[in-house]
Write an enzyme that holds these catalytic residues in place. Structure first.
Site, short mmCIF file in Angstrom:
data_model
loop_
_atom_site.label_atom_id
_atom_site.label_comp_id
_atom_site.label_asym_id
_atom_site.label_seq_id
_atom_site.Cartn_x
_atom_site.Cartn_y
_atom_site.Cartn_z
N GLU A 146 48.87 -25.72 2.27
CA GLU A 146 49.53 -25.41 3.60
C GLU A 146 49.40 -26.52 4.69
OE1 GLU A 146 47.39 -23.27 2.14
OE2 GLU A 146 48.81 -21.58 1.74
N HIS A 203 45.59 -10.53 4.30
CA HIS A 203 47.07 -10.77 4.02
C HIS A 203 47.72 -9.66 5.12
CE1 HIS A 203 45.78 -12.79 0.42
NE2 HIS A 203 47.08 -13.17 0.10
#
Lengths: 342, 444, 330
Positions: free
Chosen positions: A79, A148
């Site tokens: 990321e 998440h």
């Protein structure tokens, strides 16, 4: 310009997002999409130009077939690397869309977002711009547990240089994403995973919805609910429950949190004198507290009751279904908050 | 059929009158309209006239007695009629005033969503009221302690304040109020009449006060929603030093306009007397949304001339002498120049800051011995209907102003009262009230 | 070297072999059951199954005791079982029951048991490596003699945390072993696309620590390589990077259509199934009879089935519990 009613079609929130990217990429060759498995199956011989996934939820499905792997870029799970690359590309002539799979992963790349992308223009004395959109998934509701399921748009709204977009309907998702891609600043675009399958009428064409313009999702006279993302639908359900008691609820969807349409909120409160803010994000230093503070500051004399906030608790998102249900603001909790101030 | 002579109600706030003298004696024949007795009230001294022809058979209230309004003071027998003592006693007893029950609010009051109760207070006594309720209460001049709370935990909401204001406004009983302006000044107002009735605003002239309208108000209070104001520097309104206050006609109009808006008394017919007429004209020009029509009574602002004697008196010393001379100048019928009136005007002049303020008003409006008012040049712009009512014997402002203004103003009519001087509201109260009523009805 | 033909591996006697075999079967049985019950709707959320990779977890963890720590990945069930986490507690956790090892707070992706030295499955790719450095620092500082092992995937080897953790462990000579489970795919993306190195173990060279490639489908190869690395760590000589080349039988998560690989490829790997290779080795070397091994299989199946039945009957957490465990005190 001839004012005609725009034709619409039924499509899902996910399809509307896909269509917005497709339109933007057709119109502007500098728009590229990158992220983990946005196509999937890179360099797998038998797939050829097909995607394996089109994103973990299929939101970007089919884009690689049309635009090729030079513009639909699968990335390693890095990321910091690819979000940073998107920022760098944005500062130098591309208009990248980067997909941060789940917003919870912002920790892996926050420096590139907030120390680099968000501050770059300011630090350079206005001599650069950063037209990048970071699309990311938010929201509890599918038992995806602590890493998440977060919302965290409050974190980004806090930071200058970042625009934050929180669409609640398919039509808003399409229009806002088109505007986000065309916007010259760093935009965080928060897609609620629970809404992906939601269907709604979506206009044809390529018209954007301006960033910073709230939408009245339901008109009412007794109480204003400002609701963010999926909470718009929870609030509309609460409004239907309250209607039976003769309570007339107005639901305002700010649609973007930065910029925030303060006038729309204040005008509504001027009418109803009651404000409830519904936010799935954690309650401290949040968009809910921010909106409450803004109204207390600029609309104190409009209020007939304390501002109520219905939010997630000050905890991470739990996994177990009954715990997660208790975590997400429900229509019942919203209705209870409304009743408590009337 | 005998006629009961009752204590008249001359002003809205008059509850009692004191008999200061009988002009006729028991047994005398009287004709309708003959002055029978003099009565003094808090605000005026006046004659009470015989209501019918006949014989004054019984004086009930003796000189010096204080008598409630509408209570019998005398009995007049019809010509040739004889009445026994018993009958007379019964008649007097039956004529005693009934305690009038205050008209309650009508069913228009909104049903409260919860049971209304006294507002909650914290340990320090602070009333529990929402921010919106506090703001609205200030705007509407509502005392939170009088408001019933419907909010959770006994909190007063803005709806509760609106309801209290609506109830107050629907209450026809006369009420004195002090209206706060944004700059901190207070304007004294007298309000009365049913809340849903057409609205009238009364503005007195230079050196005057609300009391000048007392008799006119009494005749109109049943059918109209009334608000009479003391102009800044006059009566019981604030009298700030001229150095930091705008006492010009536009300044007065701005203050009155703010007070009207604050009371929610918009779209009113504004009745202005003398200088108050000029203020009314200014209001119609600068804040047309407040004004539905104008009644200009011996009004300034319609021409340049103004009596030099008035200006001379205003530049003199305040007190009884000046007051008496002013009243002599104002009234055609010099009998109206009574001690009580002189005293009242003198007191008004002598109040702290009053004379300076009133002289400032005079010098701003009448510089160089003439009316120097902006409105004079703008009469053709006055868009609302105007009724001009003029006492023809006025020695302060000439009748010619009324006649020419009736032609200059786009929508004006003129009524001349031939025998009346500068102050028709005192000299011909009924006639003026009738004119106002007709004008208002004409506007629908 | 072909393990099935090799002589008995040093340090593995019959009881050790059967113990490792049982662990591998537990993992396989557990994962197959989890897959089935996910399909039945008993398991909410995301589930990533470890079946196929059993030799890595078991080969490494067989060297560890409760004083040693491991960090894991989103595909963490195997590591948990290999490290001795209670199977009924894991099943209950998968279902979100109050009796789960994390009281239903974490679920599949966050199973942990610190008492057992299991520092958690992890929803963040590359999230565990620095934590393992910390656990190793604790062991070193407190002189516990313990080591830390970080399991992670090929995908994680591209994260900054991989590189930062290796460097940190090297300069501090931390007692830590980095075990890369290279199963060929980061989600749907093949390693030959996402990784610049032919062997991820090559990256160790940049930090001047040992880098070892092993056949991750060979229990003994993993056991041997891990044994060396762990012994080195315990001696205070610093970290090792082991790359175990392995394969997952299921998709990235349950629901993955797995279009990025072929049936042929999967079948090739199934031919080399790690458990069958251990079974074959045991039989060929007379270390166990087929009956003994079948009995283990049956016992494990009973154990796992019983765990599911117990979890199904277990209570849900009280909604009030959502507020618990955020802070020690507040």
């Amino acid at each position: 310009m001839v004012a005609t009613a725009t034709a619409t079609r039924q499509m899902t929130y996910a399809e509307a997002i896909n269509e917005a990217m497709r339109i933007a990429m057709r119109q502007d060759p500098t728009v590229v999409l990158m992220g983990e498995d946005v196509a999937g199956g890179a360099m797998v011989d038998h797939l050829g130009n097909e995607d394996a996934w089109g994103g973990p939820m299929g939101v970007t499905k089919g884009l690689v077939q049309e635009f090729g792997r030079n513009r639909i870029l699968d990335t390693p799970i890095t990321e910091a690397g690819f979000i940073g690359a998107a920022v760098g590309a944005a500062a130098t002539g591309l208009r990248p869309i980067a997909e941060l799979m789940f917003v919870d992963f912002f920790g892996c790349c926050m420096d590139q977002i907030f120390d680099q992308g968000a501050k770059l223009r300011y630090m350079f004395g206005g001599k650069a711009k950063c037209p990048v959109v970071i699309r990311t998934m938010i929201g509890a509701g599918v038992n995806a547990a602590g890493q998440h399921s977060g919302c965290h748009y409050s974190v980004f709204t806090h930071m200058p240089g970042i625009k934050t977009v929180v669409p609640s309907t398919p039509a808003d998702a399409k229009g806002l994403l088109l505007s986000a891609i065309r916007d010259d600043d760093l935009v965080m675009f928060f897609e609620n995973k629970v809404l992906y399958a939601m269907k709604g009428e979506v206009p044809e064409g390529d018209e954007g919805i301006p960033l910073g313009k709230a939408d009245i999702k339901r008109e009412g006279s007794d109480v204003t609910i400002v609701a963010i993302s999926r909470m718009v639908h929870q609030s509309l359900a609460a409004a239907r429950m309250l209607e039976a008691d003769g309570i007339d609820v107005e639901v305002i969807d700010p649609r973007t949190l930065s910029p925030l349409d303060e006038d729309a909120i204040l005008s509504s409160v001027a009418k109803t004198h009651h404000l409830v803010i519904v936010d799935e994000d954690n309650p401290r230093c949040s968009c809910a507290t921010d909106i409450a503070a803004m109204v207390a500051d600029k609309g104190f004399d409009l209020l007939d009751a304390p501002i109520k906030m219905v939010t997630a608790p000050h905890t991470p998102v739990p996994f177990s279904p009954p715990l997660e249900q208790a975590y997400v603001p429900s229509p019942e909790r919203i209705a209870e908050a409304v009743r408590s101030i009337l | 059929m005998p006629t009961i002579v009752k204590m008249p109600k001359w002003g809205l706030t008059m509850t009692v009158g004191t008999v200061t003298g009988w002009l006729r004696e028991e047994g005398e024949e009287v004709s309708a309209g003959d002055p029978l007795l003099t009565v003094e009230t808090e605000k005026a001294v006046n004659d009470v006239e015989a209501p019918a022809d006949g014989v004054l058979v019984k004086i009930i209230a003796q000189t010096g007695e204080e008598v409630p309004v509408s209570a019998p003071v005398a009995v007049i027998a019809a010509p040739g009629e004889s009445i026994s003592e018993d009958d007379l006693a019964k008649l007097v007893a039956s004529a005693a005033p009934q305690a009038t029950s205050q008209a309650g609010t009508d069913g228009a009051t909104r049903t409260a969503p919860r049971e209304a109760r006294k507002p909650a207070r914290d340990a320090s006594g602070r009333i529990n009221a929402s921010p919106a309720a506090r703001k609205r209460a200030q705007e509407l001049g509502i005392d939170l302690a009088t408001v019933e709370a419907t909010g959770p935990g006994g909190r007063i909401t803005s709806d509760d304040v609106e309801r209290a204001a609506a109830e107050r406004d629907a209450d026809p009983s006369p009420r004195e109020e002090r209206v706060a302006l944004a700059d901190g000044r207070e304007i004294f107002a007298l309000r009365a009449g049913p809340g849903n009735a057409p609205k009238l605003v009364f503005l007195h002239g230079l050196g005057g006060s609300i009391s000048t309208w007392q008799m006119v108000l009494g005749e109109l209070a049943a059918q109209y929603r009334l608000a009479a104001f003391d102009l800044p520097g006059h009566g019981q309104s604030d009298k700030r030093p001229p150095a930091d206050t705008d006492y010009s006609v536009p300044g007065l109009a701005a203050a009155i306009g703010e007070a009207i808006a604050s009371l929610g008394h918009k779209q009113a017919i504004v009745i202005g007397h003398s200088l108050g007429g000029a203020v009314a004209l200014q209001l119609a020009l600068s804040q047309p949304d407040l004004v539905r029509g104008l009644v200009l009574v011996n009004s300034a602002g319609l021409g340049e001339e103004i009596a030099a004697e008035l200006l001379a008196l205003m530049s003199g010393e305040p007190g009884r002498d000046t007051a008496r001379k002013l009243l002599e100048l104002f009234f055609a019928d010099q009998r109206l120049v009574v001690d009580r009136g002189i005293e009242e005007m003198a007191q008004n002049q002598l109040a702290e800051g009053a004379w300076e303020a009133q002289r400032a008003v005079a010098s701003a409006a009448f510089a160089d011995g003439r009316q120097s008012l902006d409105v004079l040049q703008r009469l053709a712009e006055v868009s609302v209907p105007v009724r001009i009512v003029w006492g023809a014997q006025d020695r302060v402002i000439p009748l010619a102003h009324a006649i020419s203004a009736a032609q200059t103003l786009p929508d004006a009519t003129l009524r001349i009262l031939p025998t009346i001087g500068h102050v028709p509201q005192v000299e011909a109260a009924s006639a003026l009230a009738t004119e106002i009523d007709r004008f208002a009805r004409g506007l629908g | 070297m072909s393990v099935t033909e090799s002589p008995a591996v040093a340090g593995i006697d019959k009881s050790k072999l059967l113990e490792m075999y049982e662990r591998m079967v537990q993992i396989r049985t557990f994962e197959d059951a989890a897959g089935k019950h996910f399909a039945d709707g008993l398991v909410p959320g995301f589930v990533h199954l470890y079946a196929g990779e059993e030799a890595v977890a078991v080969g490494v963890c067989s060297h560890l005791t409760d004083r040693d720590y491991i960090t894991s990945t989103h595909r963490g069930h195997g590591h948990c079982i290999a490290k001795g986490v209670d199977i009924p507690g894991m099943v209950a956790e998968l279902m979100g029951k109050a009796t789960g090892v994390c009281k239903g707070k974490g679920g599949s992706m966050h199973i942990a048991d610190v008492e057992k030295g299991m520092l958690g499955a992890n929803g963040i790719v590359g999230g565990g490596l620095p934590l393992a450095c910390g656990a190793a620092l604790t062991a070193k500082t407190l002189g516990t003699g313990g080591v830390a092992v970080s399991f992670f995937g090929d995908g994680a080897s591209n994260q900054g945390t991989f590189h930062e953790a290796l460097n940190l462990a090297a300069i501090w000579k931390l007692p830590v072993v980095f075990v890369c489970e290279n199963n060929g795919y980061a989600e749907s993306t093949p390693v030959h696309y996402h990784c610049s190195a032919t062997d991820i173990a090559n990256r160790a060279a940049a930090y001047e620590i040992p880098g070892v490639v092993v056949d991750g489908l060979d229990l003994f190869a993993v056991y041997e390589a891990a044994g060396e690395a762990i012994a080195r760590a315990r001696r205070g000589e610093g970290p090792t990077l082991i790359e175990a080349k392995t394969y997952r039988y299921y998709g990235h998560f349950q629901g993955d259509t797995v279009t990025y690989r072929t049936e042929e490829e999967l079948n090739q790997y199934r031919q080399r199934d790690a458990i069958q290779r251990v079974r074959k080795y045991a039989l060929e070397h007379g270390l166990a009879t087929a009956e003994e091994l079948d009995a283990i299989d049956a016992r494990v199946k009973e154990q796992v089935d019983a765990a599911w039945e117990a979890a199904k009957a277990a209570p849900w957490p009280d909604p009030e519990d959502v507020l618990e465990d955020v802070y020690v005190s507040y």
